[in-house]
Motif scaffolding. Structure first.
Motif: not given
Length: 379
Positions: A358-362, A372-375
C-alpha cells in the motif's frame, strides 16, 4: 409440529420454577432480598408457635391466619418483582410496601405478647434493618414514624380496651425505648445510605476513568480516530479472518499533500485544524465497517473489509474531492489535497507485506503529481 425444548424459558412452568433468573442482575438481587424476608418470617412464625406453647403468647394468638395472609402478600410481591412489573414503579424493590407489611404484622403479634413485649420490640428493628441499604434518610424517617404510629395506636387501643391491665410505666418505658432506638436507626441508616452512595459514585468515577484510559489507549488525542497501535492489532485480526474465510480485504494509506507547508506558513494550530477536518469528513464518508485510523503525522490508513475494488476506489475519490473543497478560516485561498495508495490483500500475506505494497501505491500517487488515488495491481 416442532417440539419445544424442555428448558425453554418461554414455557410458563419453567419460567415460574426459575425463581431467581441470572438476568437482569438487579432483579435477581431484589428477588434474593424477597426470599430473605420470607425466610425471616418463617423463623418468626416458628418463634410465635413456640411462644404460644410456652404461654409467652396469648393462647388465642391466630398465628396461622396471620402468617397465611403474610405469605400470600409476599407471594404477590415476589410475582411483581419476578415478572418485572415492579420496575415500572418508583420503588422496584417494593421496599416501603414490604416494610409496612412487616411493621403491621409485628404490631399485631405484639398485641398477643405478655411479659415478652419488651423483647419482641426487636422485631421492629429487624424490619427497619431491611430498609437501611435501600432507603434514604427521609424515607427511613417516614418508616420510623409509621412504626411509632402503629405501636402508639396499639398502646392506646389496649389502654382503652383493658385499662385495668395496663401498667402506665411499662407503656411509657416501651414507647421511649422504641423511639430512642428508632432515632438511632435513622442516624445509622442515613449514614450507611450516604456511605453506600459515595461508594457507588466512586465506583462510577473509576469506571468512567477506566473508560477514558481505554479510549486514550486506542484513540488519537487530536483527531479522535484509532491510533496506529490499535490499527495494527485490528489489522492482524482482519487478516486472519480474510485468510480463513477467503473474503476480500483492501488497505489504503492516505498522506495529506504539502502538509508541512501548512505548519510552516500558518502554524501548528492551523495544521491541527486540517488534520481534524480530514478526520471528520473521512469518518462521515466511510462505512461503519471500515477501519479508519491515524497512522502517524499527516498519514492515515483505511481498512476496507468485505469490499470490492470499485467500491474502495469510489469511496476514496469521494473523500478526495470533498477534502479538496474544504475552506479554512486561517487562509481563505488554501486548498488541501491528499494522495492515496490502495492495494488488495493476497492470501497468506503478512501485515508488513500488505502495508509495504500500500505504501508503494502511495509513492506512485505522489510521483505522479499527488492529489490522486493509485491502486497497486496484484503481483
Amino acid at each position: 409440529m416442532t417440539k419445544k425444548p424442555a428448558g425453554n424459558l418461554q414455557d410458563p412452568i419453567t419460567y415460574v420454577l426459575t425463581l431467581i433468573p441470572a438476568e437482569p442482575p438487579e432483579r435477581a438481587i431484589r428477588l434474593r432480598r424477597q426470599i430473605m424476608a420470607v425466610y425471616s418470617y418463617c423463623l418468626l412464625w416458628v418463634g410465635t408457635i413456640l411462644g404460644v406453647e410456652l404461654s409467652a403468647f396469648a393462647p388465642n394468638t391466630p398465628h396461622l391466619m396471620m402468617f397465611s395472609v403474610l405469605f400470600a402478600i409476599n407471594l404477590v410481591f415476589f410475582l411483581l418483582i419476578r415478572s418485572g412489573l415492579s420496575e415500572r414503579l418508583g420503588d422496584p424493590s417494593l421496599t416501603i410496601l414490604q416494610m409496612a407489611t412487616g411493621i403491621i404484622l409485628t404490631t399485631v403479634i405484639l398485641h398477643y405478647t405478655r411479659e415478652l413485649r419488651g423483647a419482641m420490640l426487636s422485631i421492629y428493628f429487624m424490619v427497619m434493618t431491611f430498609g437501611i441499604f435501600a432507603l434514604d434518610r427521609r424515607r427511613q424517617m417516614a418508616m420510623a414514624g409509621f412504626t411509632l404510629f402503629c405501636f402508639t395506636t396499639l398502646q392506646v387501643y389496649e389502654w382503652l380496651e383493658t385499662p385495668q391491665q395496663a401498667i402506665f410505666s411499662f407503656l411509657i418505658g416501651h414507647w421511649i425505648i422504641l423511639a430512642l432506638i428508632l432515632c438511632w436507626f435513622i442516624y445509622m441508616g442515613g449514614y450507611i445510605h450516604n456511605l453506600q452512595n459515595r461508594v457507588r459514585d466512586q465506583r462510577e468515577n473509576l469506571r468512567d476513568a477506566h473508560s477514558r484510559l481505554e479510549a486514550i489507549a486506542v484513540r488519537d488525542d487530536l483527531t479522535g480516530l484509532y491510533n496506529r497501535r490499535h490499527f495494527l492489532e485490528r489489522l492482524e485480526e482482519e487478516l486472519s479472518l480474510a485468510n480463513r474465510n477467503h473474503t476480500p480485504l483492501y488497505l489504503a494509506i492516505i498522506d495529506l499533500d504539502h502538509f508541512k507547508r501548512v505548519n510552516d506558513n500558518y502554524g501548528h494550530h492551523s495544521g491541527d485544524e486540517v488534520l481534524s477536518r480530514f478526520a471528520r469528513i473521512a469518518s462521515q464518508g466511510l462505512r461503519k465497517s471500515d477501519l479508519l485510523a491515524r497512522y502517524g503525522g499527516e498519514e492515515f490508513v483505511v481498512l476496507f473489509p468485505h469490499a470490492t475494488e470499485a467500491a474502495c476506489e469510489a469511496a476514496l475519490e469521494r473523500l478526495r474531492r470533498r477534502f479538496a473543497e474544504q475552506g479554512y478560516s486561517f487562509a481563505s485561498d488554501i486548498k488541501t489535497t491528499f494522495s492515496a495508495g490502495l492495494t488488495a490483500f493476497q492470501p497468506g500475506e503478512t501485515a508488513d507485506q500488505l502495508i509495504k505494497r500500500a505504501d508503494s501505491a502511495l509513492y506512485g500517487a505522489k510521483s505522479r503529481g499527488r492529489n490522486q488515488v493509485v491502486q497497486l495491481p496484484l503481483s
